[in-house]
Design a protein around this motif. Structure first.
Motif, short mmCIF file in Angstrom:
data_model
loop_
_atom_site.label_atom_id
_atom_site.label_comp_id
_atom_site.label_asym_id
_atom_site.label_seq_id
_atom_site.Cartn_x
_atom_site.Cartn_y
_atom_site.Cartn_z
N LEU A 102 -6.42 1.25 8.20
CA LEU A 102 -7.84 1.34 7.86
C LEU A 102 -8.03 2.26 6.67
O LEU A 102 -7.51 3.38 6.65
CB LEU A 102 -8.64 1.86 9.06
N LEU A 103 -8.79 1.81 5.68
CA LEU A 103 -9.12 2.65 4.53
C LEU A 103 -10.29 3.56 4.90
O LEU A 103 -11.34 3.09 5.32
CB LEU A 103 -9.49 1.79 3.33
N GLY A 104 -10.09 4.86 4.73
CA GLY A 104 -11.15 5.80 5.06
C GLY A 104 -10.98 6.38 6.44
O GLY A 104 -10.01 6.08 7.16
N PRO A 105 -11.91 7.23 6.85
CA PRO A 105 -11.79 7.91 8.15
C PRO A 105 -11.85 6.96 9.33
O PRO A 105 -12.54 5.94 9.30
CB PRO A 105 -12.98 8.87 8.15
N VAL A 106 -11.11 7.31 10.36
CA VAL A 106 -11.12 6.53 11.59
C VAL A 106 -12.40 6.86 12.34
O VAL A 106 -12.79 8.03 12.45
CB VAL A 106 -9.89 6.87 12.46
N PRO A 107 -13.13 5.88 12.86
CA PRO A 107 -14.38 6.16 13.57
C PRO A 107 -14.15 6.98 14.81
O PRO A 107 -13.06 6.97 15.40
CB PRO A 107 -14.92 4.76 13.90
N ALA A 108 -15.19 7.71 15.21
CA ALA A 108 -15.09 8.56 16.39
C ALA A 108 -14.79 7.76 17.65
O ALA A 108 -14.17 8.27 18.58
CB ALA A 108 -16.38 9.36 16.57
N SER A 109 -15.21 6.50 17.70
CA SER A 109 -14.98 5.68 18.87
C SER A 109 -13.60 5.04 18.88
O SER A 109 -13.23 4.39 19.84
CB SER A 109 -16.03 4.56 18.94
N GLY A 110 -12.85 5.21 17.77
CA GLY A 110 -11.50 4.66 17.70
C GLY A 110 -10.47 5.75 17.76
O GLY A 110 -10.76 6.92 17.95
N VAL B 85 0.81 -1.21 0.00
CA VAL B 85 0.00 0.00 0.00
C VAL B 85 0.84 1.26 0.00
O VAL B 85 0.59 2.20 -0.77
CB VAL B 85 -0.96 -0.01 1.21
N ARG B 86 1.87 1.32 0.83
CA ARG B 86 2.63 2.56 0.97
C ARG B 86 3.41 2.95 -0.27
O ARG B 86 3.91 4.07 -0.36
CB ARG B 86 3.59 2.45 2.16
N HIS B 87 3.49 2.04 -1.25
CA HIS B 87 4.23 2.34 -2.48
C HIS B 87 3.36 2.99 -3.56
O HIS B 87 3.84 3.20 -4.68
CB HIS B 87 4.87 1.05 -3.01
N HIS B 88 2.12 3.27 -3.24
CA HIS B 88 1.23 4.03 -4.14
C HIS B 88 1.08 3.35 -5.50
O HIS B 88 1.23 3.98 -6.55
CB HIS B 88 1.75 5.45 -4.33
N HIS B 89 0.76 2.08 -5.48
CA HIS B 89 0.48 1.39 -6.74
C HIS B 89 -0.80 1.94 -7.36
O HIS B 89 -1.66 2.50 -6.67
CB HIS B 89 0.35 -0.12 -6.50
N LEU B 90 -0.92 1.78 -8.67
CA LEU B 90 -2.07 2.29 -9.40
C LEU B 90 -3.37 1.72 -8.82
O LEU B 90 -3.52 0.52 -8.63
CB LEU B 90 -1.96 1.90 -10.87
N GLY B 91 -4.32 2.62 -8.53
CA GLY B 91 -5.62 2.22 -8.01
C GLY B 91 -5.65 1.94 -6.53
O GLY B 91 -6.69 1.52 -6.00
N ILE B 92 -4.54 2.21 -5.81
CA ILE B 92 -4.48 1.98 -4.36
C ILE B 92 -4.15 3.31 -3.69
O ILE B 92 -2.99 3.75 -3.69
CB ILE B 92 -3.44 0.91 -3.99
N PRO B 93 -5.14 4.01 -3.15
CA PRO B 93 -4.91 5.35 -2.56
C PRO B 93 -4.26 5.26 -1.18
O PRO B 93 -4.94 5.25 -0.15
CB PRO B 93 -6.33 5.92 -2.49
N ALA B 94 -2.95 5.23 -1.17
CA ALA B 94 -2.23 5.08 0.11
C ALA B 94 -2.54 6.21 1.07
O ALA B 94 -2.58 6.00 2.30
CB ALA B 94 -0.73 5.01 -0.15
N GLU B 95 -2.80 7.43 0.54
CA GLU B 95 -3.06 8.56 1.42
C GLU B 95 -4.39 8.44 2.16
O GLU B 95 -4.63 9.16 3.13
CB GLU B 95 -3.04 9.87 0.60
N GLU B 96 -5.26 7.54 1.73
CA GLU B 96 -6.55 7.37 2.39
C GLU B 96 -6.52 6.27 3.45
O GLU B 96 -7.54 6.02 4.11
CB GLU B 96 -7.63 7.06 1.35
N PHE B 97 -5.38 5.64 3.64
CA PHE B 97 -5.23 4.64 4.70
C PHE B 97 -4.70 5.31 5.96
O PHE B 97 -3.83 6.18 5.90
CB PHE B 97 -4.28 3.52 4.26
N HIS B 98 -5.24 4.91 7.12
CA HIS B 98 -4.82 5.47 8.40
C HIS B 98 -4.36 4.35 9.31
O HIS B 98 -5.04 3.32 9.46
CB HIS B 98 -5.97 6.24 9.05
#
Length: 330
Positions: free
Chosen positions: A185-193, A157-170
């Motif tokens: 985690l892909l996408g926003p971290v939940p408020a409870s986490g 993931v961290r190598h920014h392969h095509l179609g893999i949005p590394a910046e959206e992983f937390h």
């Protein structure tokens, strides 16, 4: 048990599966198989390149290592939500489903009873069952929540392969019965986490608190001169720490302003009682002698020896006469 083999692992679980009745559960299982099969086919992953393990409310796919992991990730990120949406729009509310997914990698083995086992597989299953991943799916509008293992993040993931949005992983830390588990985690971290700090990122250093001597704790247990010390060098731990400075003596209280203050009652001077009505003007000025009663001086004109007006005195006689030195407003 067979020798362990390296596999890419895709785990998919249906949210709130146990809340449905038997008929709905059977329908959801068939729909889950269809969604996963179509996702793999659209990604070009042939059925012969994957092994499946059924877990009731979830399915596990063990994909041949010859299939590139970015190919698997792209299909889960883009194709799986599209296939799920197509199924949900044709199903009733009770037959719609939302999915938690995990992509991991590692070694697994097949035991004598045909069950896949391995520490890497156990790790992936704990990621799938983590409360934070459940909360992420519950708090987002989409129908899929994806989490990847640390090894997949580091290697792919961290190598920014095509179609893999590394910046959206937390980076997150998931709680499990065996302790905290790092994951992404892909996408926003939940408020409870809570998102973990980025690798190599250091938080702000805490501000040292001066002690009673005005010194701040320095590095390695030493002390650092505070603002009143006039210096910036730190003292060694072998130097005895200065004791607390003696407390300064309190400043003497300012004397009260001169004057006589009446707060009610009948004030007495030298045992004598102030008699009669006393009138004054705040801020006024008094010139001449002030006579209270008849003590210590001659009586006023028109007054008896005790300082009181005669019984037959007229109001004009009781009024203060000009030039007598009586107190009055100016």
């Amino acid at each position: 048990m067979n020798d362990p083999v390296n596999r890419t692992m895709l785990l998919v679980d249906i949210e709130k599966f146990s809340d449905r009745d038997d008929v709905e559960q059977a329908f959801l299982r068939r729909m889950l198989y269809d969604v996963v099969d179509r996702t793999m086919e659209r990604a070009g992953i042939d059925e012969t390149l994957r092994l499946r393990a059924d877990q009731g409310d979830s399915v596990m796919e063990f994909i041949d290592p010859n299939v590139p992991v970015p190919q698997v990730l792209r299909s889960v990120i883009s194709e799986l939500p599209a296939q799920l949406k197509a199924v949900n729009r044709m199903a009733s509310r009770g037959a719609q489903m939302r999915l938690r997914t995990v992509v991991a990698s590692g070694f697994i083995a097949l035991d004598e009873r045909g069950v896949w086992v391995g520490g890497d597989l156990n790790h992936a299953c704990r990621l799938l069952d983590a409360d934070l991943l459940r909360a992420a799916l519950r708090e987002r509008p989409g129908d899929v929540a994806l989490c990847v293992s640390q090894s997949v993040w580091t290697g792919i993931v961290r190598h920014h392969h095509l179609g893999i949005p590394a910046e959206e992983f937390h980076e997150v830390t998931l709680a499990s019965k065996n302790g905290p588990l790092p994951a992404w985690l892909l996408g926003p971290v939940p408020a409870s986490g809570q998102a973990a700090p980025s690798p190599g990122a250091a938080g702000p250093a805490p501000t040292p608190v001066p002690d009673a001597s005005g010194e701040r704790p320095g590095p390695a247990g030493g002390t650092e001169a505070g603002p009143s010390g006039g210096g910036s060098a730190s003292t060694s731990t072998s130097t005895p720490a200065a004791g607390p400075a003696p407390a300064a003596a309190p400043a003497p209280a300012a004397p009260p302003p001169a004057g006589i203050h009446f707060t009610g009652g009948a004030p007495a001077f030298g045992g004598s009682l102030v008699m009669g009505n006393q009138h004054g003007v705040s801020g006024g000025r008094v010139d001449g002698d002030v006579v209270m009663g008849s003590v210590g001086g001659p009586p006023r004109p028109g007054r008896a020896a005790d300082g009181h007006a005669p019984a037959d005195a007229t109001p004009d006689e009781d009024a203060p006469s000009p030039g007598t030195g009586e107190a009055g407003p100016r």
